[in-house]
Structure formats: structure tokens, C-alpha cells
Design a protein around this motif. Structure first.
Motif, short mmCIF file in Angstrom:
data_model
loop_
_atom_site.label_atom_id
_atom_site.label_comp_id
_atom_site.label_asym_id
_atom_site.label_seq_id
_atom_site.Cartn_x
_atom_site.Cartn_y
_atom_site.Cartn_z
N SER A 47 0.83 -1.22 0.00
CA SER A 47 0.00 0.00 0.00
C SER A 47 0.85 1.25 0.00
O SER A 47 0.51 2.26 -0.63
N PHE A 91 -9.86 1.50 -5.94
CA PHE A 91 -9.65 1.10 -4.54
C PHE A 91 -10.39 -0.20 -4.25
O PHE A 91 -11.40 -0.52 -4.89
N TYR A 95 -14.96 3.29 -2.77
CA TYR A 95 -14.96 4.71 -2.42
C TYR A 95 -15.72 5.59 -3.41
O TYR A 95 -15.16 6.48 -4.04
N ASP A 166 -5.82 -1.25 -6.32
CA ASP A 166 -5.50 -1.78 -4.99
C ASP A 166 -6.52 -2.86 -4.65
O ASP A 166 -7.66 -2.55 -4.33
N SER B 307 -7.92 12.23 -4.00
CA SER B 307 -7.29 11.19 -4.81
C SER B 307 -7.70 11.32 -6.27
O SER B 307 -7.00 10.86 -7.16
N LEU B 396 -6.73 5.96 2.19
CA LEU B 396 -7.68 5.19 1.37
C LEU B 396 -7.12 3.82 1.03
O LEU B 396 -7.86 2.89 0.72
N PHE B 397 -5.81 3.71 1.05
CA PHE B 397 -5.20 2.42 0.76
C PHE B 397 -5.15 1.52 1.99
O PHE B 397 -4.75 0.39 1.91
#
Lengths: 220, 863
Positions: A47, A91, A95, A166, B307, B396-397
Motif C-alpha cells: 500500500s 480502490f 470509495y 489496490d 485522490s 484510502l489504501f
């Protein structure tokens, strides 16, 4: 060369003021259209690497170049602009903005910069992820797979040259995860993007052109 | 493209607020409740200013007036009038306070003698003859012994029209009643009704002696196109060149004619404004609490935006837009509420208001309201807003982004409180028209908040400790919840305790004031107070009073004088600049005042020396030393006088040097003859003086009998019925206190809205665990009891400390202003404790009942 990392180091200060080195002298070169899977155990620094690639954090030392630009040398505003034009991010937790419809979520990065054709391009992106029938739905009205597809559409709507993902299927069941993974790879292929994906999922990693294993802050 | 880009952030901000309707609604309601009193008051003040501005010429009856307490010197008038343009019209007016009597009764009145051209502006409306339109009415008044009186005088003197009244040596026939008099802008306080007589006829009453306090006026109507400001300026400059009593001539432009008329109302408005500020403060606490919760739940959205390419500045821009929308919304609601409140304000304050006064909300008031609403929402939320600096999109990660990941300590952002303190300071100084009062108010407010916050922290700690040893699960959980949700608990505690403090403080101070005015400690208020007694009348007056088996007390000489120099420097008797603050206004008034000097062999019971030495002995004119004076301590403060300073007085054009030997504290509410400046014996005995005296212990019948007897035999002597005056003062202060109390209730209402919002917010934030309790077997009643118990504890401690702080404050104020005369209004304190606790429990129940009623299944889904 799209991405070039040389001797990248990232350290964090701990509560007792001692330093912990999360990334240690990382080196990586990624060509256009490459799809790179970064795998590794929890706490290996995946990350952190992703946040450095996204320009959301700064390296402690070393070089990180995207399209020949040294990210560490960009100001916060320049970095924001650079990210908005070149980097798409997907993500694990999607989100999405809860108070915006799917279409509005997708058009958000374009509207932020005042693109006139943001609606058309957002619709195009929604079409690409197969969600034309969900444009007016709010996030809470979508399933997990649909939410992630909206998030993908939002990431590609700016037509980025590099896509950072991610754990994009981490919050989805297997079947939906496969569908979403296929969608991502198809899009990457058709648009000619470069993708760097952090994942635990071996099947997903196998789909990438390269796999890099991160262990204790270095590539194995 | 730029327009689209610029509109993006406000649109997004609005979208988010719409999506968070409940937050937006409660934020707006909170702030609106606090703002409404303030806005209503601002509109009220502006309406009053506008009314006085519009009617300023009618109030003065002219464009410019020259006024003085001594007859004008012919040559000086010629010199001053040389500044006036051709075709300027002039008329004269004389007024004085004196007794008027009928066969049955007597009463202190204001007698006004006017010439034919009076007034140049505004119309006097008479009951029988209507508007005084031509000179004929006034010609008659100057030719015959006729008078026009205020209608209330007929009731007071038991008279009817066409009867006679005696003014001084002369009888006047009442020919008409004055129904409307624009020059008496404020409704009469009932102290002294007016009587109009002819200018020349007033001279014949024998009341215009050099010793009497008579106001002489020359009124001017300027021709069209004349430059008022420059004429006033020239006149003011020329007055400075005059010598003698004419150097005291005041130049009044119609533009500041209303200033004095609204003074009492001005003071009341100042204090109402300060109480309204507290309501805003309480509402601000609630709004800031709500905003903190809202923002901390939106850090994830802000991170997503960042982001996606938003800069930190752009996220700031979005939240600022939100605050702007919320502030505007709150202002608009507040304006609506004030439109409802505004018509009731004149009813509350009718004794202080000008005739024909109407309220309205002006455009500038609207803009000001929106400005205050937006600024208020911004400065109250600024400490919370600074948390955005800590938002990091890289979270957020993280596997589970928690909004509270954003580390932040409110107290560390101390500088973000500065704009709030500055705005509050500005508003309090602006509201009170006083740097001193405004600054003291804001310091007291901040200190109260700090003290109450510290108290709340201690209570929370105790509550936390107690919770370890409680057997009842419901009470234990309630205690734990209070201790856990500290910010909510402290905000509720502050809102309730400040509200309780306020509703207790006002009546408690008033109680002291009331007791002090009506029954000053160690004093018996006199029944009648007499002034304008001529030296040769004293013995005859004593005799007349002794015939009724009464004794005339505190016979005090009064010598009129001017202060010429302080320590050999010329004393500036007027200030050129228009006063802005109440302090400047007061100083100006003091400087303009004609001095009344007196002398005593020994001090009266109502005064004592606080610094310096008593007078040495009788003054020796051959000593070549300055005489000795004693100064009232607040008067000395106002002019920065010190013991040993030399003052030069002009007494009938004779200069007398005097050295200050002591400062005195005077109990003015003893209603005994007292003076700012007392001379040692032997200095003023030969100067022309009038005398003051009082009479005590008279019942109503004897008061009226003696008053009539005195007025009939000595028409120039003015007699004031002290009992009636006290009653009148109390009735006026009653009305003032009622207005202040209502404003205080608005504050407690704002506090309860804060409780409502916080209770709702807290329960909403704890739905998941409340649901868990239900799943584990807790009954609905138990959960409801737990919530009610939480607010009962908060309310209880808030009230106890609110009452305690208000008691200490009222004691302090009583000690400062009323020399330690203080009484605890325990009834009000207990009532407010019971009332506020019950209200907070009810409000908390009302705010949460719907949420608590939801089924566990729904709650699980929503969580």
C-alpha cells in the motif's frame, strides 16, 4: 518507459520517534502496456508503494519517475494536476461518493476540472463497464460488483496512461471478482494503459504480464 | 469552462448538504435560534435610528438650535448669527421644570414658552383646534394667559379643560390639550408632563431668575440650499471665542437632536444586545458540535476527492461553500423568526419608544444578518475546519478507512479560535457601544466558558470513577456514556449551564437593584424632595412645615458655577467630535454639564470619605491659599482627578481656586441632596444660591397636603414626590428587566435546541451499540431510561453550576455597584434548576424517541 523507480526508500517515524523503513532501495522499470502485479503479505509495503505511485505520499529518498517526471520534485498542486491527468486509481473499497449518482461519480474527476464534455465521456465510460442501465442509481442502490465497476469507470474516464489498482476484487465474491477482473484487463488492453495492481489473489496476479513480490520492503 | 469549474464546488457542496438533510436542518435551526434575537434587535435599533433620523427636524423643531442655561447676551447672539445665511428664520423657546398647581393638587411639570413661529418643522396636534398650522394659535398663546397642557396633567391635578392652573405667580387658563407633540419624541415617562404657554407670558411668571435652571433656546430655519454642516462648524468655532456663560452655548443640529431622547433605550438595547450575543454563542457551540461530527464523517469523501485530483485548497473551498450555504440558511430562518418577534418588541418597550414608531426590517439589516450568519458559522466551525489539514488520502489504501484516523486535538489549534474571539469581541463592543463594557463582557464570557469546561471535565472524571461501582446496568451505562462522549457532554453542559446562568443572573441583579432603590440599607427614603428654594424663603418654609409638625431636613445650598481650569490648564467644556462610545457620550455630557457646588460643615449620612483628609476648617480668605474641595469619587475618575489637583471655578464671573483634599463615595439612591463637588465652609456662603431640602416619613395624605401648601405659598419651589419617582423608576426597570429576561429565555431555548441536536446526534452515532443492547435483551424502556438518565445528570450538574456561577457573579456585581447589598433569589434558582433539568430530559426524550423505537433489524441493516 512509463515508470522508473530507482533506490526508492520510504521510512516512517514511530510513536517512540524511532524510524521504520517500509520500502528499502526498490528498483522497478515498467514499459507502456505492461501489467504488473505487486504481491506480498500484509505489511510488506504494498500500500505504501501504491500511495507513492499515486503521488499521495512522498518518498524519503530515491527516484520515482512517471513519464520521465520526478514525482518527488513536484509541488502538491503540480502533483494533483499530474495525477488528475495521468493516473487512474481503483480502490478495494470502491470509495464512491454516497450522495452522487453513478454517472455523477464517474464524471466527478472531469467536472472538477471543468471539462465541457464530461457528461458524454462519463456515459462512454459507463458504457465501457456495461452499466448504462445504472447511471441514475446512487451507490447504496448498487451491488458490490456494480459499485466496483462504477469505480473502474471513474478511474478510466480521465483516460489515464497508468492505472493503479489496490485489491480491486478484494471486496467481491469470487464470481463477481472474476467478472470485474476480466473487465479491468479488457479495458487495459483496449485502451493501451499501463497497470500496476496490488493483490493477494494469485489468479489475478497470474493475469498480469509481470509479477513482483514485495517482502520486507524489497522486491524478491 | 471556467464558469463550469467555478460552479462545480458550490454545486457539490450543496449536493452534500442536501444528502445530509438532518445535519443541515439542525445546524441551520441551531444557528437561526441564536441569531434571531440578535437580528430582531438590530432591526429594531435600525428602525429607531431611521425614525429619529426622519423626524430629527420635527424633534428639534428647527434646522439648528442654540441652547444654554443662562440668558443669551445680545452682542454674542449678533456675533453668532452673523454666520447664518440671509432669510434664516428665528424663533425663541424657553423651558424649565417647575411646580404647577390647581386648587386641589400640585405637580412638577415642564413648562415651555414658545414664540409664534415655533415649531419650524413638525406639527403640534391639539384636541380642539387640530394641527397648529398658522401663527394665529401661537399668537393667542402669546397675547393671553392661556396654556395647552398634556392630557395626563388633567387627571393628575383633577382638572378639566377651561380651568385655571397656577405657574409661578401667574394663572393660566387651559384652552386645549396637546395630543401629539413631535418635539417630545419619546413617550413621556410621566415624571413631568408638558405645558405650553406664550414666550412672553412665561417671563411674567417670575420663574426666570438667574438662580433657576432654565433652558434658553434659539431655533433657526435655514433657507433652501444652505450648507448645514459648515454653518454648524462655524457656529461651534465662534462659540469657542465667547467668554462668560455664553461660552457654554451648545449648537445642536437637527441631525443629532434624537441622540439624547433615545439614551435610556440605547442603554437597554446595549444590554439586550449582549444577552442576545450569549444566545448566539450557545447556538454556535451546538452548531460547531454538529459540524465536527458531520465533518469527521466526511473525511473519507474529502480523501476520495483529493485522490481524484482535488487540491486541499479545493476541499477547503467546498466546505467553505457549505458553511456559506448553512450560514445563509440560518440567517434566512432567523430573519423569518425576527419578522415574527419584531412587532412584539415595541410592546415590550413602549415606555421608551417615540410616538408613531414602527418597526421594519431594512435591506441593510438583511445583509448584515446574512453576513453575521455566514461569519458566525465560519468562525464557530473554524477550529473544526482546521482538521481538514490532517486529511490524508493515502489512508484510502488502508484496509479499513476510519474517519477518526485523522488525528487532531482541538486545543492544539488554539489559533483557530482567534477569529471567533475577535468577532465576539467586535460584536460585544459594537453592541454595548463601549470598549470597557464590551471587553469586560467578552472576558467574563470566555472565563465562564473556561471555568465551566474545567468543571465539566472534573465532573466527567468523577462520573467515570463512580460508574465502576454501580450495580444498576442502566445507570452504569448512562454514566459510562457520559464519560465516553465527552465533547457532546461538555457541549450540552456548557449550553445548559450558560443558559441557566443567564436566566438566574438577570433577576438576581434586579432583586438587588429593586431592594436598593426602594429600601436602601440604613436609610429612610424622604417623602418629598424640594429644590429651587430661595435663601429668603428658608425660614418661612421651615415655619410652614413646622405648622404641620414636620421638620425640613438636609437643607443644602446649591451654587451654579463653571469649571474653568484643572491644574491651570483650560478645561475643554465640549468635545468637537461626535461621541461614538457610551464612555465618550458620558464624558461629553459631564463636560457640558453646568456645575452645582455646595458646602457643608459636616458630611451627610449618605456620603463618606474614601481617600484623603476631611476639610481643615473654615476658609480664610486672607491665607492666599486655595480653598479645599471634596469630589465624588466617580466624578473624579471620569476626569482623571487626583488628590492635590487644583480646580478653578467661575462663580458669577469670580474665579475661585480650590485644591482637592478628598474623594467621597455618595449613596445617590438615598434621594437626599448630594453633590459631586463640596466646598469647605467659608468660600461660597456669599455666592448667589438656591437651596435643596427634603422631608421624610409622610403618609400619602400628608404628602399631598404639604406639597400643595408649599406650592401655593412658594410657587417657585419645585417639589418632587420621591415615592412616586421610585415607583416610576421601578416600573421602568421592570419593563427593562422583562425585555432582558425574554432575551435570556431565548438563550435557554437556544441551549435546549443544542441539547436536542446533540442528543439526536449522539444516539444516531450509537445506534449500532444500542441495537446490540436490544439484541442482548435490553428493553426499550431501559434504553430510553439510560438516555434520559444521561441528560438528567448533565442537566443537573449544568444547572447547579449555572446557578452557582450566577450567584457568585451577582454577588460580585452587587458588591461593586450596590456596595455589598445582595439577596439570593432562591425561588428563581430552584425553579430554574427544576425547569431546565426537566426540559433537558424531555427534549432528549423527544429528540431520540423515534430513533430508539426502530427495530433492531432495521438498525442492524442501517449500521
Amino acid at each position: 518507459m512509463v515508470l522508473e523507480i530507482k533506490n526508492l526508500v520510504k521510512t516512517f517515524k514511530q510513536a517512540d520517534l524511532s524510524k521504520i523503513e517500509v520500502l528499502k532501495n526498490l528498483n522497478l522499470a515498467v514499459q507502456k502496456r505492461d501489467t504488473v502485479a505487486v504481491v506480498g503479505q500484509s505489511g510488506s509495503g504494498k500500500s505504501t508503494l501504491l500511495s507513492l505511485l499515486a503521488g499521495l505520499d512522498r518518498q524519503t529518498s530515491g527516484s520515482l519517475k512517471l513519464h520521465g517526471k520526478e514525482l518527488g520534485e513536484l509541488s502538491e498542486i503540480e502533483m494533483t494536476q499530474f495525477r488528475a491527468e495521468n493516473i487512474g486509481i481503483i480502490f478495494q473499497q470502491f470509495y464512491l461518493m454516497p450522495h452522487l449518482t453513478s454517472l455523477e461519480n464517474v464524471s466527478l474527476p472531469l467536472e472538477m476540472f471543468g471539462y465541457k464534455e464530461s457528461q458524454e465521456r462519463a456515459l462512454e465510460a459507463m458504457d465501457q463497464v456495461g452499466l448504462m442501465d445504472r447511471v441514475k442509481h446512487f451507490p447504496h442502490q448498487l451491488s458490490g460488483g456494480e459499485s466496483q465497476r462504477v469505480a473502474i469507470a471513474r478511474a478510466i474516464v480521465i483516460r489515464p496512461s497508468i492505472l493503479l489498482a489496490d485489491e480491486p476484487t478484494g471486496n467481491l465474491d469470487n464470481a463477481t471478482g472474476f467478472q470485474v477482473a476480466d473487465l479491468i484487463f479488457n479495458l487495459v488492453q483496449t485502451t493501451g494503459m499501463t497497470m500496476i495492481m496490488v493483490t493477494h489473489n494469485k489468479d489475478l496476479a497470474n493475469k498480469c504480464s509481470r509479477q513482483m513480490t514485495l517482502k520486507n520492503g524489497t522486491f524478491e | 469552462m471556467m464558469i463550469i469549474k467555478k460552479l462545480f464546488w458550490p454545486k457539490l457542496a450543496l449536493r452534500e448538504l442536501r444528502n445530509n438533510r438532518k445535519f443541515s436542518l439542525f445546524f441551520i435551526l441551531n444557528l437561526a435560534m441564536g441569531l434571531s434575537g440578535f437580528i430582531a434587535l438590530d432591526s429594531f435599533k435600525e428602525s429607531l435610528d431611521l425614525h429619529l433620523g426622519k423626524n430629527s427636524k420635527a424633534i428639534l423643531g428647527a434646522d439648528i438650535a442654540l441652547t444654554t442655561y443662562f440668558p443669551f447676551q445680545e452682542e454674542n447672539i449678533k456675533y453668532l448669527e452673523s454666520n447664518l445665511p440671509e432669510n434664516t428664520k428665528v424663533t425663541r423657546r424657553i423651558s424649565l421644570f417647575t411646580m404647577v398647581s390647581s386648587i386641589k393638587k400640585s405637580r412638577l411639570v415642564e413648562v415651555i414658552g414658545v414664540e409664534e413661529l415655533f415649531p419650524f418643522y413638525g406639527k403640534i396636534f391639539l384636541k380642539n383646534n387640530g394641527i397648529v398650522q398658522d401663527d394665529n394659535h401661537l399668537k393667542k398663546l402669546n397675547l393671553y394667559d392661556e396654556s395647552w397642557v398634556y392630557p395626563e396633567l388633567l387627571n393628575i391635578l383633577n382638572l378639566s379643560e377651561d380651568e385655571n392652573i397656577k405657574i409661578g405667580e401667574k394663572n393660566f387658563l387651559i384652552t386645549d390639550l396637546v395630543m401629539d407633540d413631535p418635539s417630545s419624541s419619546m413617550s413621556s415617562f410621566g415624571f413631568a408632563p408638558r405645558i405650553y404657554v406664550g414666550f412672553s407670558k412665561l417671563k411674567e411668571t417670575g420663574l426666570l431668575t438667574k438662580k433657576s435652571r432654565v433652558s434658553y433656546q434659539r431655533l433657526y430655519s435655514l433657507p433652501k440650499g444652505a450648507n448645514l454642516e459648515s454653518i454648524v462648524e462655524k457656529l461651534k468655532n465662534n462659540v469657542k471665542n465667547l467668554k462668560g456663560s455664553d461660552s457654554k452655548i451648545r449648537i445642536i443640529s437637527h441631525k443629532n437632536a434624537g441622540n439624547n431622547l433615545g439614551r435610556l433605550l440605547g442603554y437597554l438595547n446595549d444590554y439586550l444586545g449582549l444577552v442576545a450575543l450569549i444566545a448566539i454563542f450557545l447556538a454556535g457551540i451546538g452548531a460547531a458540535y454538529l459540524y465536527r461530527n458531520y465533518l469527521s464523517h466526511h473525511f473519507r469523501e474529502l480523501s476520495i476527492l483529493m485522490s481524484l485530483g482535488a487540491t486541499r485548497q479545493q476541499t477547503y473551498q467546498m466546505v467553505l461553500w457549505q458553511l456559506l450555504f448553512l450560514g445563509t440558511g440560518a440567517s434566512l430562518i432567523a430573519i423569518l423568526i425576527s419578522i415574527i418577534i419584531l412587532p412584539f418588541l415595541p410592546l415590550l418597550l413602549e415606555q421608551f419608544l417615540p410616538r408613531g414608531f414602527v418597526t421594519h426590517i431594512s435591506l441593510s439589516s438583511l445583509f448584515f444578518s446574512i453576513f453575521i450568519g455566514c461569519m458566525g458559522s465560519f468562525v464557530f466551525c473554524l477550529p473544526v475546519l482546521s482538521r481538514i489539514r490532517s486529511v490524508k488520502p493515502l489512508y484510502l489504501f488502508h484496509e479499513h478507512f476510519i474517519n477518526n484516523d485523522v488525528e487532531f486535538k482541538l486545543w492544539q489549534q488554539w489559533y483557530s479560535y482567534i477569529p471567533l474571539i475577535m468577532l465576539s469581541w467586535f460584536l460585544s463592543v459594537w453592541q454595548s457601544h463601549s470598549w470597557v463594557v464590551g471587553s469586560i463582557f467578552i472576558v467574563m464570557l470566555i472565563l465562564s466558558i473556561i471555568v465551566l469546561c474545567l468543571v465539566a471535565l472534573v465532573i466527567l472524571r468523577i462520573v467515570g470513577d463512580i460508574s465502576q461501582n454501580l450495580n444498576s446496568v442502566v445507570i452504569r451505562l448512562a454514566f459510562r456514556n457520559i464519560n465516553r462522549n465527552r465533547l457532546g457532554a461538555i457541549s450540552c453542559f456548557l449550553a445548559l449551564s450558560m443558559g441557566t446562568l443567564l436566566i438566574n443572573l438577570i433577576p438576581q441583579i434586579y432583586q438587588g437593584l429593586q431592594e436598593e432603590i426602594s429600601r436602601p440599607k440604613d436609610f429612610r427614603i424622604p417623602s418629598l424632595f424640594m429644590f429651587d428654594i430661595q435663601p429668603d424663603q428658608i425660614e418661612a418654609l421651615k415655619k410652614l412645615i413646622s405648622e404641620e409638625n414636620e421638620v425640613m431636613k438636609y437643607i443644602s445650598p446649591m451654587v451654579r458655577a463653571r469649571l474653568e481650569k484643572i491644574n491651570n490648564e483650560v478645561f475643554k467644556s465640549f468635545n468637537d467630535d461626535s461621541p461614538i462610545t457610551r464612555e465618550q457620550e458620558r464624558e461629553q455630557r459631564f463636560r457640558m454639564r453646568t456645575l452645582n457646588l455646595s458646602y457643608r460643615t459636616e458630611l451627610s449620612e449618605s456620603e463618606y470619605i474614601v481617600r484623603g483628609q476631611p476639610f481643615s476648617s473654615k476658609y480664610d480668605w486672607d491665607s492666599g491659599l486655595p480653598s479645599e474641595v471634596s469630589i465624588e469619587e466617580r466624578y473624579a475618575d471620569r476626569f482623571g482627578l487626583k488628590i492635590g489637583d487644583t480646580l478653578t471655578f467661575n462663580v458669577q464671573e469670580i474665579l475661585i481656586d480650590a485644591k482637592i483634599v478628598n474623594f467621597r463615595r455618595v449613596k445617590w439612591n438615598s434621594f437626599q441632596p448630594n453633590f459631586f463637588i463640596l466646598f469647605q465652609p467659608g468660600v461660597l456662603e456669599e455666592a448667589p444660591a438656591t437651596f435643596l431640602a427634603s422631608l421624610g416619613g409622610l403618609d400619602q395624605f400628608k404628602r399631598i397636603k404639604l406639597q400643595n401648601k408649599i406650592v401655593n405659598k412658594f410657587p417657585n419651589v419645585s417639589v418632587v414626590d420621591v415615592n412616586r419617582t421610585v415607583k416610576r423608576i421601578l416600573s421602568i426597570s421592570d419593563q427593562m428587566v422583562l425585555a432582558l429576561k425574554l432575551m435570556a429565555y431565548l438563550s435557554i431555548f437556544a441551549g435546549l435546541i443544542v441539547v436536542f441536536s446533540i442528543a439526536r446526534n449522539e444516539v444516531e452515532g450509537r445506534l449500532w451499540e444500542l441495537n446490540l443492547l436490544k439484541v442482548l435483551g435490553a428493553k426499550f424502556n431501559d434504553i430510553q431510561k439510560m438516555i434520559q438518565f444521561e441528560f438528567l445528570i448533565i442537566g443537573f450538574f449544568a444547572c447547579i453550576f449555572g446557578v452557582s456561577v450566577s450567584t457568585i457573579m451577582s454577588y460580585g456585581l452587587a458588591w461593586w455597584f450596590f456596595e455589598n447589598f445582595w439577596q439570593w433569589t432562591w425561588g428563581i434558582s430552584i425553579m430554574s434548576i427544576i425547569g431546565v433539568i426537566s426540559m433537558s430530559v424531555i427534549v432528549a426524550w423527544f429528540a431520540t424517541r423515534k430513533l430508539l423505537k426502530s427495530s433492531p433489524l432495521t438498525l442492524l441493516r442501517s449500521s
